[in-house]
Design an enzyme around this catalytic site. Structure first.
Site, PDB file in Angstrom:
ATOM      1  N   TYR A  17     -43.731   3.554  13.366  1.00  0.00           N
ATOM      2  CA  TYR A  17     -43.204   4.850  14.275  1.00  0.00           C
ATOM      3  C   TYR A  17     -44.286   6.056  14.357  1.00  0.00           C
ATOM      4  O   TYR A  17     -43.879   7.276  14.234  1.00  0.00           O
ATOM      5  CB  TYR A  17     -41.930   5.359  13.545  1.00  0.00           C
ATOM      6  CG  TYR A  17     -40.577   4.672  13.832  1.00  0.00           C
ATOM      7  CD1 TYR A  17     -40.133   4.702  15.315  1.00  0.00           C
ATOM      8  CD2 TYR A  17     -40.211   3.505  13.243  1.00  0.00           C
ATOM      9  CE1 TYR A  17     -39.061   3.865  15.657  1.00  0.00           C
ATOM     10  CE2 TYR A  17     -39.557   2.614  13.854  1.00  0.00           C
ATOM     11  CZ  TYR A  17     -38.584   2.892  14.926  1.00  0.00           C
ATOM     12  OH  TYR A  17     -37.571   2.274  15.313  1.00  0.00           O
ATOM     13  N   TYR A 144     -28.303   2.387  16.210  1.00  0.00           N
ATOM     14  CA  TYR A 144     -29.506   1.507  15.750  1.00  0.00           C
ATOM     15  C   TYR A 144     -29.230   0.607  14.928  1.00  0.00           C
ATOM     16  O   TYR A 144     -28.324   0.901  13.805  1.00  0.00           O
ATOM     17  CB  TYR A 144     -30.185   2.854  15.027  1.00  0.00           C
ATOM     18  CG  TYR A 144     -31.720   2.337  14.374  1.00  0.00           C
ATOM     19  CD1 TYR A 144     -32.703   2.032  15.507  1.00  0.00           C
ATOM     20  CD2 TYR A 144     -31.841   1.850  13.140  1.00  0.00           C
ATOM     21  CE1 TYR A 144     -33.759   1.317  14.897  1.00  0.00           C
ATOM     22  CE2 TYR A 144     -32.858   1.184  12.708  1.00  0.00           C
ATOM     23  CZ  TYR A 144     -33.878   1.038  13.592  1.00  0.00           C
ATOM     24  OH  TYR A 144     -35.093   0.552  13.143  1.00  0.00           O
ATOM     25  N   ASP A 236     -22.238  -2.813  10.302  1.00  0.00           N
ATOM     26  CA  ASP A 236     -23.656  -2.676   9.884  1.00  0.00           C
ATOM     27  C   ASP A 236     -23.682  -1.689   8.900  1.00  0.00           C
ATOM     28  O   ASP A 236     -23.617  -0.570   9.174  1.00  0.00           O
ATOM     29  CB  ASP A 236     -24.394  -2.416  10.979  1.00  0.00           C
ATOM     30  CG  ASP A 236     -25.745  -1.952  10.787  1.00  0.00           C
ATOM     31  OD1 ASP A 236     -26.108  -2.054   9.253  1.00  0.00           O
ATOM     32  OD2 ASP A 236     -26.796  -2.085  11.474  1.00  0.00           O
ATOM     33  N   LYS A 265     -31.354  -1.684   2.732  1.00  0.00           N
ATOM     34  CA  LYS A 265     -31.767  -0.601   2.282  1.00  0.00           C
ATOM     35  C   LYS A 265     -31.430  -0.338   0.785  1.00  0.00           C
ATOM     36  O   LYS A 265     -32.280  -0.810  -0.191  1.00  0.00           O
ATOM     37  CB  LYS A 265     -31.134   0.519   3.098  1.00  0.00           C
ATOM     38  CG  LYS A 265     -31.754   0.631   4.465  1.00  0.00           C
ATOM     39  CD  LYS A 265     -31.641   1.812   5.263  1.00  0.00           C
ATOM     40  CE  LYS A 265     -32.622   2.011   6.409  1.00  0.00           C
ATOM     41  NZ  LYS A 265     -32.019   1.720   7.835  1.00  0.00           N
TER      42      LYS A 265
END
Ligand SMILES: *Cc1c(COP(=O)(O)O)cnc(C)c1O
Length: 427
Positions: A17, A144, A236, A265
């Protein structure tokens, strides 16, 4: 002036990014301890974003390190097709005990995006295995779910996905639910419900979209409707899992249970890459067959890597300790108190808080955009103060590791007010 490490970095590394032409030199980090990261010149930074939302118990946690080291000396990796091992069995057993009680099976992969890919494949093939073809997927606008092609497809169309637009598969995007639009959403979904393989959603808070929140009650109602229409629910929890929202999982706020769940994560406390997709018996059973074509043909070299399993086991032990649970409560309460102060600031709007996550918008003339220039100025200002905050455009947020003390949080809050005041003068 770039230092030696920065020069070497620029010569060989392409960062995520990051527009490499205009990017500042990356800051070389040489060590981490607890909530702090240290650069090669000895400056320390509070990691207020948990290194992209992954670090739960702070950096270089000794308990996790010991368990990973011990596992490294015992069994570092083994093919997970045809073989198994204690850490994977134990982790699956432990995790399933904490999840909604319809969750029965665990499928391992490497990261959040792959956890989503697996969930999408499970959903689509669930229909296929029953001789049906369901080709559409339902998702939230601005969602996302990751950066691989399937995950990108079910993510909101944006500047991030633009170059690949034509190659992404068909997804129906709906607004997040609220008390007013629920009936409208139902009518829309009704139209093509028979064709929808699954509904994938970030429960309660859409992270990368800018920490946008919706209510548990409204989401539960939408889930219930989808269930009635036989649309598979893919929740999610890559970001929301493991305490972020104040409860162990976003699922704990909801009155409906999903069919499939995705994790990554915080799963390993942010120490090792790992993804998990869990599913209910109903999903799993649709793959049981004498017909080989009904197998889930998916796997990664590092599926259920024992080191990552050991890290996840150690992290989950820490997470369930009373100290950690109390810390999560304390952080949530401190955020709530600070919210009241923040709300009154002239340059702040739309403050929202959910558990350990606090977000707000900066009032600028540039509107809410990922490329809002103000974000970069603010980012640099916080860095100079030894705080890592990484605004999403004009959305600023805190997602601290649970080991952060109340003094450290207060230090961040004070600096936020300071920087906001500075910002007030700049304009
Ligand atoms: C970060 C994120 C992902 C992607 O995870 P990666 O490990 O970065 O591939 C998927 N879903 C949600 C909700 C996320 O926040």
């Amino acid at each position: 002036m770039p230092n030696e490490l920065q020069k070497r970095d620029r010569a060989v590394n392409w960062h995520p990014y990051t527009q490499m032409k205009t990017a500042d030199d990356a800051i070389p980090i040489v060590k981490g301890k607890g909530v702090y990261l240290y650069d090669n010149e000895g400056k320390k930074y509070i990691d207020a974003v948990s290194s992209w939302w992954v670090t739960l118990h702070g950096h270089a946690n000794e308990h996790i390190a010991e368990r990973v080291y011990s596992q490294l000396n015992t069994l570092e990796q083994v093919i997970f097709a045809g073989f198994t091992h204690e850490p994977a069995i134990q982790l699956s057993e432990n995790l399933l005990k904490l999840l909604p009680d319809n969750q029965e099976k665990i499928f391992y992969s490497d990261n959040g995006s792959t956890a989503v890919e697996v969930a999408l494949k499970m959903s689509i093939q669930h229909a296929y295995n029953q001789g049906k073809s369901k080709t559409k997927i339902l998702a939230f606008k601005d969602a996302y779910h990751g950066d691989t092609f399937g995950a990108m497809s079910v993510s909101g169309r944006s500047i991030w996905t633009q170059p690949f637009g034509e190659m992404l598969f068909e997804v129906i995007f709906i607004d997040t639910p609220n008390s007013e639009n629920l009936e409208e959403l139902k009518i829309r979904i009704e139209d093509f419900a028979d064709d929808v393989a699954c509904f994938i959603y970030e429960p309660l808070i859409q992270g990368a979209a800018g920490m946008l929140v919706h209510h548990a009650e409204d989401l539960s109602k939408l889930m219930k409707f989808c269930r009635e229409k036989e649309i598979i629910l893919v929740q999610d929890e890559v970001f929301t899992g493991f305490g972020r929202t104040g409860k162990l999982f976003a699922a704990n706020h909801l009155s409906e249970q999903p069919d499939i769940m995705c994790f990554s994560k915080g799963l390993t406390g942010g120490t090792m890459p790992m993804g998990i997709t869990t599913c209910s018996e109903v999903i799993f059973n649709a793959f049981l067959s004498d017909d080989k074509y009904k197998t889930l043909f998916h796997g990664h070299s590092f599926t259920a890597n024992p080191l990552a399993c050991a890290a996840a086991l150690a992290s989950m032990e820490l997470l369930l300790q009373q100290d950690t649970q109390l810390a999560i409560e304390r952080i949530s309460q401190q955020h709530a108190d600070f919210t009241k102060i923040l709300q009154q600031h002239k340059k702040v709007e739309n403050v929202r808080q959910m558990g350990t996550i606090l977000a707000w918008e900066l009032k600028t003339d540039q509107g809410t955009s990922y490329f809002n220039e103000t974000g970069k100025k603010i980012y640099n200002e916080f860095l100079s103060r030894g705080i890592i905050m990484r605004p999403l455009g004009n959305v600023m947020y805190l997602v601290p590791p649970y080991c952060i003390t109340s003094e450290e949080l207060d230090f961040i809050y004070e600096n936020i007010i300071d920087v906001l005041n500075l910002f007030l003068k700049m304009k």
